[in-house]
Write a protein that holds these residues in place. Structure first.
Motif, mmCIF file in Angstrom:
data_model
loop_
_atom_site.group_PDB
_atom_site.id
_atom_site.type_symbol
_atom_site.label_atom_id
_atom_site.label_comp_id
_atom_site.label_asym_id
_atom_site.label_seq_id
_atom_site.Cartn_x
_atom_site.Cartn_y
_atom_site.Cartn_z
ATOM 1 N N UNK A 220 33.035 41.834 -39.633
ATOM 2 C CA UNK A 220 32.561 42.994 -38.873
ATOM 3 C C UNK A 220 31.318 43.570 -39.544
ATOM 4 N N UNK A 221 30.247 42.836 -39.484
ATOM 5 C CA UNK A 221 29.037 43.275 -40.185
ATOM 6 C C UNK A 221 28.320 44.393 -39.442
ATOM 7 N N UNK A 222 28.656 44.621 -38.157
ATOM 8 C CA UNK A 222 27.966 45.665 -37.405
ATOM 9 C C UNK A 222 28.214 47.059 -37.975
ATOM 10 N N UNK A 223 29.254 47.174 -38.815
ATOM 11 C CA UNK A 223 29.499 48.474 -39.466
ATOM 12 C C UNK A 223 28.356 48.857 -40.402
ATOM 13 N N UNK A 224 27.522 47.869 -40.748
ATOM 14 C CA UNK A 224 26.380 48.151 -41.625
ATOM 15 C C UNK A 224 25.078 48.240 -40.843
ATOM 16 N N UNK A 225 25.177 48.364 -39.526
ATOM 17 C CA UNK A 225 23.961 48.387 -38.710
ATOM 18 C C UNK A 225 23.102 49.621 -38.990
ATOM 19 N N UNK A 226 23.735 50.764 -39.127
ATOM 20 C CA UNK A 226 22.987 52.015 -39.317
ATOM 21 C C UNK A 226 22.961 52.486 -40.768
ATOM 22 N N UNK A 227 23.897 52.016 -41.564
ATOM 23 C CA UNK A 227 23.975 52.431 -42.968
ATOM 24 C C UNK A 227 24.828 51.409 -43.710
ATOM 25 N N UNK A 228 24.835 51.477 -45.005
ATOM 26 C CA UNK A 228 25.663 50.545 -45.773
ATOM 27 C C UNK A 228 27.125 50.702 -45.372
ATOM 28 N N UNK A 229 27.846 49.585 -45.361
ATOM 29 C CA UNK A 229 29.255 49.593 -44.955
ATOM 30 C C UNK A 229 30.053 50.532 -45.860
ATOM 31 N N UNK A 230 30.838 51.446 -45.260
ATOM 32 C CA UNK A 230 31.546 52.432 -46.087
ATOM 33 C C UNK A 230 32.721 51.864 -46.871
ATOM 34 N N UNK A 231 33.280 50.723 -46.421
ATOM 35 C CA UNK A 231 34.478 50.194 -47.083
ATOM 36 C C UNK A 231 34.297 48.787 -47.631
ATOM 37 N N UNK A 232 33.203 48.136 -47.318
ATOM 38 C CA UNK A 232 32.978 46.770 -47.771
ATOM 39 C C UNK A 232 31.614 46.681 -48.447
ATOM 40 N N UNK A 233 31.265 45.497 -48.888
ATOM 41 C CA UNK A 233 30.046 45.333 -49.685
ATOM 42 C C UNK A 233 28.802 45.090 -48.845
ATOM 43 N N UNK A 234 28.931 45.022 -47.524
ATOM 44 C CA UNK A 234 27.763 44.747 -46.686
ATOM 45 C C UNK A 234 26.785 45.914 -46.693
ATOM 46 N N UNK A 235 25.503 45.555 -46.806
ATOM 47 C CA UNK A 235 24.441 46.559 -46.815
ATOM 48 C C UNK A 235 23.670 46.517 -45.490
ATOM 49 N N UNK A 236 22.984 47.619 -45.191
ATOM 50 C CA UNK A 236 22.250 47.699 -43.934
ATOM 51 C C UNK A 236 21.207 46.592 -43.815
ATOM 52 N N UNK A 237 20.494 46.344 -44.909
ATOM 53 C CA UNK A 237 19.442 45.332 -44.823
ATOM 54 C C UNK A 237 20.022 43.940 -44.563
ATOM 55 N N UNK A 238 21.276 43.684 -45.019
ATOM 56 C CA UNK A 238 21.895 42.385 -44.753
ATOM 57 C C UNK A 238 22.186 42.205 -43.267
ATOM 58 N N UNK A 239 22.608 43.286 -42.593
ATOM 59 C CA UNK A 239 22.839 43.189 -41.157
ATOM 60 C C UNK A 239 21.557 42.796 -40.437
ATOM 61 N N UNK A 240 20.461 43.465 -40.772
ATOM 62 C CA UNK A 240 19.222 43.200 -40.052
ATOM 63 C C UNK A 240 18.585 41.879 -40.471
ATOM 64 N N UNK A 241 18.825 41.439 -41.689
ATOM 65 C CA UNK A 241 18.372 40.096 -42.075
ATOM 66 C C UNK A 241 19.077 39.027 -41.238
ATOM 67 N N UNK A 242 20.353 39.263 -40.966
ATOM 68 C CA UNK A 242 21.104 38.330 -40.126
ATOM 69 C C UNK A 242 20.645 38.445 -38.670
ATOM 70 N N UNK A 243 20.425 39.675 -38.197
ATOM 71 C CA UNK A 243 19.979 39.884 -36.819
ATOM 72 C C UNK A 243 18.605 39.280 -36.569
ATOM 73 N N UNK A 244 17.816 39.109 -37.628
ATOM 74 C CA UNK A 244 16.464 38.569 -37.481
ATOM 75 C C UNK A 244 16.451 37.167 -36.896
ATOM 76 N N UNK A 245 17.545 36.418 -37.051
ATOM 77 C CA UNK A 245 17.608 35.069 -36.473
ATOM 78 C C UNK A 245 17.494 35.112 -34.950
ATOM 79 N N UNK A 246 17.779 36.248 -34.348
ATOM 80 C CA UNK A 246 17.718 36.378 -32.897
ATOM 81 C C UNK A 246 16.501 37.187 -32.445
ATOM 82 N N UNK A 247 15.577 37.461 -33.359
ATOM 83 C CA UNK A 247 14.455 38.358 -33.043
ATOM 84 C C UNK A 247 13.292 37.651 -32.372
ATOM 85 N N UNK A 248 13.315 36.332 -32.275
ATOM 86 C CA UNK A 248 12.180 35.594 -31.710
ATOM 87 C C UNK A 248 12.301 35.358 -30.210
ATOM 88 N N UNK A 249 13.238 36.051 -29.565
ATOM 89 C CA UNK A 249 13.402 35.901 -28.119
ATOM 90 C C UNK A 249 12.383 36.789 -27.419
#
Length: 552
Positions: A220-249
């Motif tokens: 559930x990485x979307x929990x880090x979409x707006x800010x760092x994940x409150x309960x896990x280690x995922x950071x906001x920048x990691x969410x958007x780095x992953x989302x970047x794979x779909x940014x060329x549409x």
């Protein structure tokens, strides 16, 4: 090889032709007996190596450690109803049920599993399952519903060909997107594709990142979409780095006839801006590895699909096997199934690891995994509780009782009653307000929750089954094929008719107590119309029972 040596001390032995023949037969028998021992030993060794056996070993070790006392094995009737619901989405036909219950073959359960896995019902049912998992938006968004026919047709073709799940996922993530924003096919491509997956997510990188990580990685990485994940280690920048794979549409291409805006994919290294910041981040996999963009023509989504389905990916195989396990037991080994995190531990970590390894080694074969899970004795336990320790569902002391999907409830009603006044139009679900029993039941019983262990019934659902037009007609002499066939058949006595209704609705024979009580009720109704009404009430009661509406 076996050999026989014959010693004669007093005279030289000369075998007659008859003796030679008997000796030959004896040698053949002994050789066959020896081979049978070898074969049976081989079969035993193979059974010991099967994943189903290893599943039982690990589950039994955990039960012993936790002090869980197992219930008894399911009856044949209980098993056939359960496996039919799980593999084909509906209860078994009465004729097949009778044959199965009368069959004395010790391997009949394994043969039934294989037959159901090879049936069209399996393809249809698991198409419904994967659609609900991958594009849950179809249950709430009218525009997305328009994509159901093409997606279902594509998924059916994948399941029919037993395509490896890794290939299915690669095809979904890397699907060509020569489509317009209205969802119509362009002239460029007229073949069936899973493009509905992208349309359901509105082609937005953040939606696609959240959807793919949940469905294929269990994260559930979307929990880090707006800010760092409150309960896990995922950071906001990691969410958007992953989302970047779909940014060329690119959706701003010139229109085709009819002013349709085509969706194109721009090649090259993908980047995306984090909203409300000035930070521009490049595409990086969730394991922290940054892909090399040696060939600028490589589509970012293709690189992502290769990473997700790679044998080195730490999530893919575990997330998939965990989800498949949940389909048959109502909960995942990690539960919820899309919440792999440092704070959500597996109940059986060794089992999850084993399932993932075997799934990879068998080329991500879904049927193989399903066959082994359903062949296990863990799956084949009864759902009847015989000890208080069995109430802890995560230790599998008994088979958990599960709720049914809307599709299963409707299919069961049709199977049990033989009543279906409905056009063959497959788009009935695409038209809200359609006045049909199918659309009504789908709308009433639809659920966005994947957890089937605690089904919630509503007043409207109960009223629909108790007083709805469908059930009324399905239990009437004029409109129900099954009801008419049972009640009007002259060769059946009251007990046999009661038995037929139980087999049709509950997939089991009635108990002696049920028979005796119901015979009394039927006899007290007299004959003619009163007796027909008594049988109608019996059928109605069976169809409204929790036993009919649950998988157990």
């Amino acid at each position: 090889m076996l050999s026989i040596t014959i010693h004669h001390h007093k005279h030289k032995f000369r075998p007659t032709p008859a003796y030679a023949f008997v000796a030959f037969v004896l040698l053949c028998y002994l050789a066959c007996f020896n081979d049978s021992l070898i074969t049976s030993g081989f079969a035993y060794d193979q059974a010991e190596k099967r994943l189903a056996h290893q599943i039982d070993q690990l589950i039994n070790q955990a039960k012993k450690r936790e002090g869980i006392i197992s219930t008894q094995r399911s009856t044949d009737a209980e098993f056939m109803r359960r496996i039919s619901l799980d593999l084909t989405g509906k209860i078994p036909p009465v004729a097949e049920l009778r044959l199965f219950l009368a069959d004395q073959d010790p391997l009949k359960r394994e043969k039934l599993i294989d037959r159901l896995l090879a049936s069209p019902g399996f393809v249809v049912h698991f198409t419904n399952i994967w659609r609900a998992i991958l594009i849950p938006e179809t249950s709430t968004d009218l525009q997305t519903r328009g994509q159901i026919p093409e997606f279902d047709a594509w998924m059916r073709s994948q399941l029919l060909n037993n395509t490896g799940y890794d290939e299915i996922v690669r095809n979904i993530i890397d699907v060509p997107l020569d489509i317009n924003r209205g969802g119509e096919r362009s002239e460029i491509s007229q073949v069936l594709t899973p493009r509905a997956y992208y349309l359901s997510k509105q082609l937005k990188p953040e939606n696609l990142a959240a959807g793919t990580s949940r469905a294929f990685l269990g994260v559930r990485i979307e929990c880090a979409q707006c800010h760092d994940h409150p309960f896990d280690s995922w950071k906001q920048h990691q969410f958007w780095q992953y989302a970047a794979f779909f940014s060329n549409l690119d959706q701003s291409q010139p229109g085709t006839p009819g002013n349709a805006l085509l969706v194109r994919e721009v090649t090259g290294k993908p980047r995306i801006k984090i909203p409300d910041t000035n930070r521009l981040v490049e595409a990086i996999f969730l394991d922290g590895i940054q892909p090399e963009w040696v060939n600028e023509q490589t589509r970012p989504r293709r690189r992502l699909s290769q990473w997700i389905t790679s044998a080195q990916n730490p999530y893919f195989a575990k997330a998939t096997t965990n989800r498949i396990w949940s389909l048959f037991f109502g909960r995942g080994i990690i539960d919820p199934v899309d919440d792999f995190s440092s704070t959500n531990r597996a109940s059986h970590p060794k089992l999850l690891e084993l399932l993932a390894i075997q799934f990879r080694e068998h080329d991500y074969d879904l049927k193989y995994l399903i066959r082994e899970i359903t062949t296990s004795q863990t799956y084949q336990l009864s759902s009847r509780q015989t000890d208080s320790s069995q109430s802890q569902v995560e230790w599998y002391g008994k088979m958990p009782t599960r709720g049914l999907t809307a599709e299963q409830i409707f299919a069961n009603l049709v199977q049990a009653t033989g009543f279906f006044q409905q056009t063959t139009d497959d788009t009935v679900l695409l038209r809200p307000g359609t006045n049909s029993p199918q659309a009504e039941i789908y709308e009433l019983f639809k659920s966005e929750s994947e957890n089937r262990l605690d089904p919630k019934a509503t007043i409207l659902q109960a009223l629909s089954l108790m007083n709805g037009t469908f059930i009324t007609n399905a239990t009437s002499l004029e409109q129900s094929d099954v009801f008419t066939a049972i009640v009007d058949f002259p060769e059946l006595n009251d007990e046999q008719k009661i038995e037929a209704f139980f087999l049709s609705a509950l997939s089991r024979y009635p108990t002696k107590d049920e028979i005796n009580r119901l015979k009394t009720v039927i006899a007290s109704a007299g004959s003619g119309e009163n007796q027909i009404h008594a049988y109608s009430d019996l059928f109605w009661a069976l169809l409204n029972s929790s036993e009919f509406l649950l998988n157990h």
